[in-house]
Design a protein around this motif. Structure first.
Motif, short mmCIF file in Angstrom:
data_model
loop_
_atom_site.label_atom_id
_atom_site.label_comp_id
_atom_site.label_asym_id
_atom_site.label_seq_id
_atom_site.Cartn_x
_atom_site.Cartn_y
_atom_site.Cartn_z
N HIS A 125 0.85 -1.18 0.00
CA HIS A 125 0.00 0.00 0.00
C HIS A 125 0.90 1.24 0.00
O HIS A 125 1.92 1.25 0.68
CB HIS A 125 -0.87 -0.04 1.27
CG HIS A 125 -2.05 0.88 1.25
ND1 HIS A 125 -1.94 2.23 1.27
CD2 HIS A 125 -3.37 0.61 1.21
CE1 HIS A 125 -3.15 2.77 1.24
NE2 HIS A 125 -4.04 1.81 1.21
N PRO A 126 0.54 2.28 -0.72
CA PRO A 126 1.41 3.48 -0.74
C PRO A 126 1.61 4.07 0.66
O PRO A 126 2.70 4.56 0.97
CB PRO A 126 0.65 4.46 -1.64
CG PRO A 126 -0.71 3.90 -1.82
CD PRO A 126 -0.60 2.43 -1.63
N ILE A 127 0.56 4.00 1.48
CA ILE A 127 0.68 4.59 2.82
C ILE A 127 1.59 3.74 3.70
O ILE A 127 2.32 4.24 4.55
CB ILE A 127 -0.72 4.77 3.45
CG1 ILE A 127 -1.57 5.69 2.58
CG2 ILE A 127 -0.62 5.33 4.87
CD1 ILE A 127 -0.93 7.03 2.25
N TYR A 128 1.56 2.44 3.46
CA TYR A 128 2.50 1.57 4.19
C TYR A 128 3.93 1.94 3.83
O TYR A 128 4.80 2.09 4.70
CB TYR A 128 2.22 0.10 3.85
CG TYR A 128 3.17 -0.87 4.52
CD1 TYR A 128 2.90 -1.35 5.80
CD2 TYR A 128 4.34 -1.30 3.88
CE1 TYR A 128 3.77 -2.23 6.42
CE2 TYR A 128 5.21 -2.17 4.49
CZ TYR A 128 4.93 -2.63 5.76
OH TYR A 128 5.78 -3.50 6.38
N ASP A 129 4.16 2.12 2.54
CA ASP A 129 5.52 2.49 2.10
C ASP A 129 5.93 3.83 2.68
O ASP A 129 7.08 4.00 3.12
CB ASP A 129 5.58 2.53 0.56
CG ASP A 129 5.44 1.13 -0.05
OD1 ASP A 129 5.43 0.16 0.74
OD2 ASP A 129 5.33 1.02 -1.28
N ALA A 130 4.98 4.78 2.70
CA ALA A 130 5.29 6.08 3.29
C ALA A 130 5.61 5.91 4.77
O ALA A 130 6.50 6.59 5.30
CB ALA A 130 4.10 7.03 3.09
N GLY A 131 4.89 5.00 5.41
CA GLY A 131 5.14 4.73 6.84
C GLY A 131 6.55 4.22 7.09
O GLY A 131 7.22 4.65 8.05
N GLN A 132 7.01 3.36 6.20
CA GLN A 132 8.37 2.84 6.36
C GLN A 132 9.40 3.97 6.21
O GLN A 132 10.34 4.08 6.99
CB GLN A 132 8.66 1.74 5.32
CG GLN A 132 7.68 0.57 5.35
CD GLN A 132 7.52 -0.03 6.72
OE1 GLN A 132 8.48 -0.42 7.36
NE2 GLN A 132 6.28 -0.10 7.22
N ALA A 133 9.15 4.83 5.20
CA ALA A 133 10.07 5.95 4.99
C ALA A 133 10.04 6.91 6.17
O ALA A 133 11.07 7.46 6.58
CB ALA A 133 9.68 6.67 3.69
#
Lengths: 463, 291, 320
Positions: free
Chosen positions: A66-74
């Protein structure tokens, strides 16, 4: 293809942005102080605080993919003191949210809501008011998208995926049918003629039109409706405008032309026959939002099945609708709930995700189109996708962005109407009109009347 | 003889029809996603069977396979654990429900006591209401008042005894166990509890197996309540996990994993059924009743 | 409904207080019986009554969800639904039609298959049973996917096979009646496993000597079926009829997966309407529709119980 198509110039983009900002300023009583910087190279917003200062836990309901998951990792990488926890959810997400809202605790800190959901939950007063953050970046965000996060002048979410729709085509299939690849500004009537030829000679469809009219098929109605200036309701969501003017009637008539042409792919959207048609070259084109790319790509993994063979062009011209030859379908907004215990952290995360170059890049890498203008004007052109194999896709997206409407309202009534891909009211009227069992003008009128009945009750429930 | 031949022909054709979707699921689980859906469903994987999806779920896939899977975070999941969780929930639920429902079913079928019919009417009445919205108060009670969020109690306690189970066991017992048998046991001085455990339960073994299997499958496949109650990854059930693969909004459905996961999730149910179905042999209880 | 069930226990006629005392004594004497049935009532009181009362209160209210208060609106939700809902009429007709399609055919089919599986000298019984059990344990999502593949108008196996014997393509999921038949087939396919299992559970307990006696009297298989099997199964059949009726009026998940209410709302059920109301923030009306559906089920099951009163116990049946 647009041989001469240029990537949208920054100047033109910022003009559009400035127009949008003016509109937004006119609409809101409290203008923001932050000045626009039209002459400057798009300045990536500085990350607000130094790394170590932020702490806390953010809970996000959604997938790991999910894009928000990826943003969360960053975000965690940038702020090691923050924990980003993703809770896997099913399609029963709303049930879980309702239960948490009633209990007064347990809702996620971050949720990815569809446009009409933002409008509904915003009106219910359960979403976190993030006006301060969004206002700060209002001029740096695509105006059409910010409008979707706004309820009565307040922002209840960070504008997310902007999803301008375009037409995707496979030139190799057109060629097989002896049809030249579409030049710029193809007329809808010519598009249908080409579609008929392709269907006849190459056994392939240039648009999806399943017998149920749902999902992607509804774009055959949605797109002309958007282009011709139609609206389901006004911005407040209180007045149904569906049957005002001739947009709906004309859009249904345009859809009926596609139905009568019989050249569409007759398969339910996202059904196994639909996936089969894509891989077997029986779908040579389709109206499509950008996020659909990921769905295609996971199926289309070899050149034989179409990998790298897709191109994208601006939608065909509907007479009188030249200015807005796109549409929005899907495209979510990042929201939080009033009950969150970490509102400041939520706002920081929202800012990071869609108002910094870093965050925008991460979400774009996943495959959505972030609304952050400094990123869009400088980096969108660098995005490459295997499905399209070259940059044409983003060129077209760049152009489509300038064609978006700021007065298209995806209110709760929009959800009720079912035009976003089907629903009981849509099913009740749309296909009978396609089949000619129901007169178009009468059908649109009845549809709008049912919508008024339903919307009135919905609004009453919100009082 | 012709009768038997026709019978077999009918049963075999029916078996093929009944098997086919399951067979499709197995075949589907043996091919990569991009091969999965073709016009005219495939009867056999075109490039031979592949176990990639199974390897992915069981965490023994190669890095290349993980990279190509469309689910980079697959290592966050623990499929075996989810199966175990689900088996735990279902086993306890079955033990409780079969016992308490048989007890109540017997009482309603064979005993006579004041307000029996009124009470049974109440039980039937509870079957009537489709309580689609009642998850809100249920959640407030279970998660709020009782603090059972992220526990398995909500799957066990509220369904200790069910209207469906009591009704089913009552009807089974009413149509099977003669009154005389109960009467003679009572005369012999057996307590009610002894009658249930020593006479009714052995005779009703088949019926209890039926209720047990129905309960087991229902609990095993449930995910709406689970989704409401469970948030902690370690407590997830297999259906909750699989439901994520069919998601059609932000992520392309991962049908290959869905198919393979569904096949593996079904195996415990099939083993269970095969083991217990022996109890359903016709007429065996004849002697027991006479006994 | 309670009156329809058998006879009430006899309470001696006497003065009011004496009658009460006798009743209490009688109840005390049956304390073990009450203990045996108590688990259901305890958990129902704790976990069932409160949500139900809450739901009833909601059905008489307007509520915006969350922690907002409920606002009393009397019977407005009920009246609005019954007089001015653009979809409920169609949903009601569809639900009744699907009930009419599915209930009789489903039970008859399952009973016949169960009896066949119960034939004494049948070889491979265990295998057949397990195969017939497969649909019951196959995930509903996958069943829907597979069915939509099979039933596809242009590229489905079913139409391919029908074409081989000269039948033109059937628009399975596209036209009203074929779509209802598709849903019926899907439900039979998914539901027969349960029904066959319950019938098998009941059949296994029928005393074999009854059949042997009938055989000696010269009855053939068909006669035995109608003279012994069906009467012996009546209590279970009654159970199946009532629970299947309730299940079908609450039909939702399978239809949602296969047709999502389409084509043109021809498989749109009442339960789907209820879910749409709830999703559209009209919680009060959703709750009211739940109670309306409960009332419909009550009426239908009441009629069923009246008509089939003699099926309540098995004793009466064999004697008749």
């Amino acid at each position: 293809m647009f041989k001469n198509a240029r990537p949208i110039s920054r100047r033109r983009f910022l003009q559009a942005a400035a127009l949008g900002a003016t509109g937004a300023l006119a609409a809101c009583a409290a203008p923001v102080a932050q000045p626009a910087q039209p002459a400057q190279p798009a300045a990536p917003a500085e990350a607000p605080a130094a790394g170590g200062e932020l702490t806390g836990e953010l809970i996000f309901w959604g997938h790991a993919d999910h894009p928000i998951y990826d943003a969360g990792q960053a975000f965690m990488k940038k702020y090691p003191g923050v924990t980003f926890t993703q809770v896997e959810i099913t399609d029963e997400r709303t049930t879980k949210v309702e239960a948490a809202l009633a209990a007064g605790e347990g809702a996620p800190d971050l949720n990815w809501l569809e446009a009409n959901e933002v409008q509904l939950y915003g009106r219910r007063g359960v979403l976190l008011d993030v006006t301060d953050v969004v206002k700060q970046y209002e001029k740096d965000l695509v105006p059409a998208k910010t409008a979707e996060a706004r309820v009565n002048g307040r922002y209840y979410g960070m504008p997310g995926d902007i999803t301008p729709n375009t037409l995707w085509v496979r030139p190799d299939i057109l060629e097989k049918a002896g049809v030249p690849m579409f030049e710029k500004d193809i007329k809808y009537e010519d598009f249908l003629t080409a579609a008929k030829t392709v269907k006849e000679k190459a056994d392939s469809s240039l648009y999806v039109f399943g017998a149920d009219g749902g999902g992607q098929s509804s774009l055959m109605f949605q797109c002309p409706f958007y282009a011709l200036g139609g609206n389901v309701s006004d911005e407040s969501g209180e007045e149904i405008l569906f049957d005002q003017g001739d947009a709906a009637v004309r859009a249904v008539a345009y859809a009926k032309m596609a139905w009568d042409a019989g050249a569409g792919l007759d398969a339910g959207w996202f059904s196994p026959p639909y996936w089969a048609a894509i891989k077997e070259g029986r779908l040579g084109g389709t109206y499509s939002p950008p996020w659909m790319r990921g769905f295609f790509e996971t199926e289309v993994k070899t050149p034989e099945t179409g990998q790298g063979k897709w191109k994208s062009v601006i939608l065909p011209i509907y007479e009188g609708g030249e200015k807005h030859r796109t549409n929005v379908w899907g495209g979510a907004t990042l929201c939080s709930y009033t009950q969150t215990k970490v509102p400041d952290l939520v706002k920081k995360f929202m800012e990071f995700t869609f108002a910094t170059m870093e965050g925008a890049q991460v979400t774009a890498d996943w495959g959505i189109v972030p609304p952050y203008l400094p990123w869009l004007t400088t980096r969108l052109k660098d995005v490459k996708q295997t499905l399209f194999s070259d940059q044409t896709w983003t060129d077209t997206l760049n152009e489509a962005l300038t064609l978006m409407r700021e007065d298209y309202y995806r209110t709760p009534a929009y959800g009720l109407s079912g035009i976003a891909g089907g629903g009981p009211l849509y099913d009740k009227y749309f296909i009978p009109m396609m089949k000619g069992e129901l007169d178009i003008e009468a059908g649109v009128k009845q549809w709008a009347d049912d919508l008024r009945t339903e919307n009135k009750k919905l609004l009453e429930s919100l009082k | 003889m012709i009768g038997y031949a026709l019978l077999y022909a009918f049963l075999v054709i029916l078996a093929i029809i009944f098997m086919f979707p399951f067979y499709s699921m197995v075949v589907g689980s043996l091919m990569p996603k991009e091969e999965l859906f073709r016009s005219y469903p495939q009867l056999w994987p075109p490039n031979g069977p592949q176990l990639t999806a199974y390897r992915l779920l069981l965490q023994i896939a190669s890095p290349e396979e993980v990279a190509a899977s469309g689910l980079q975070n697959i290592s966050n999941y623990n499929f075996i654990r989810y199966i175990f969780n689900t088996l735990l929930i279902a086993s306890v639920a079955v033990a409780l429900q079969v016992f308490f429902n048989t007890l109540a079913g017997y009482t309603f079928a064979k005993r006579h006591f004041p307000f029996k019919n009124q009470l049974f009417g109440v039980i039937l009445a509870t079957l009537l209401l489709p309580a689609a919205i009642n998850f809100v108060p249920f959640y407030l009670l279970v998660a709020g008042t009782l603090g059972w969020k992220d526990t398995y109690w909500p799957f066990w306690i509220p369904n200790l005894a069910t209207a469906f189970g009591i009704f089913l066991m009552r009807q089974f017992i009413a149509s099977t166990i003669p009154d005389e048998l109960i009467d003679s046991a009572t005369i012999d001085g057996a307590s009610q509890f002894q009658i249930v455990t020593r006479i009714v339960m052995p005779i009703m073994a088949g019926g209890m197996v039926v209720l047990g299997i129905l309960t087991f499958v229902a609990v095993y496949n449930e995910y709406i309540l689970t989704n409401l109650i469970i948030s902690k990854p370690d407590l997830r059930t297999v259906q909750l996990f699989l439901a994520n693969f069919k998601q059609a909004t932000i992520r392309a459905p991962l049908y290959d994993l869905l198919f393979a996961g569904s096949v593996m999730a079904t195996i415990p149910l099939l083993v269970l059924f095969f083991v217990f179905q022996r109890k359903l042999v016709e007429g065996v209880m004849s002697g027991a009743i006479k006994g | 409904m309670a009156q329809a069930i058998g006879t009430t226990s006899a309470i001696p006629q006497a003065s009011r207080s004496a009658r009460w005392r006798a009743l209490l004594r009688e109840m005390w004497k049956h304390r073990v019986d009450y203990l045996f049935i108590s688990p259901f009532f305890i958990v129902f009181l704790v976990f069932g009554v409160y949500p139900m009362l809450w739901g009833f209160r909601l059905s008489l209210s307007r509520w915006a969800g969350g922690q907002r208060p409920m606002e009393w609106v009397g019977l407005n939700n009920y009246i609005g639904l019954l007089t001015n809902d653009p979809l409920l009429g169609k949903a009601f007709l569809n639900t009744m039609m699907l009930l009419g399609w599915i209930l009789p055919t489903g039970l008859a089919f399952a009973l016949v298959v169960a009896v066949m599986l119960n034939v004494r000298r049948l070889r491979g019984r265990g295998i057949f049973r397990t195969l017939y059990f497969l649909p019951f344990v196959t995930s509903g999502v996958i069943v829907a996917i597979v069915f939509s593949q099979f039933l596809d108008k242009n590229y489905g196996w079913v139409n391919l096979l029908l074409g081989k014997i000269g039948i033109p393509p059937v628009p399975w999921l596209v036209e009203a009646i074929p779509a209802q038949i598709s849903v019926t087939l899907l439900l039979h396919w998914m539901g027969s496993g349960t029904n066959i299992l319950i019938f098998l559970g009941a059949l296994q307990a029928i005393d074999r000597e009854l059949y042997e006696a009938a055989e000696i009297d010269g009855a053939n298989a068909v006669q035995s079926f109608f003279r012994i099997t069906v009467p012996m199964l009546r209590p279970v059949l009654l159970f199946m009829i009532i629970t299947a009726t309730i299940g079908l009026i609450n039909l939702y998940a399978q239809v949602k997966l296969l047709t999502n209410g389409g084509p043109q709302n021809n498989t749109y059920t009442m339960f789907m309407r209820m879910m749409d109301l709830i999703a559209g923030n009209r919680f009060g009306e959703g709750a009211a529709l739940g109670f309306i559906m409960g009332a419909i089920i009550l009426v239908i099951t009441f009629v069923q119980l009246r008509l089939l009163r003699s099926w309540w116990t098995v004793e009466g049946n064999l004697k008749s």
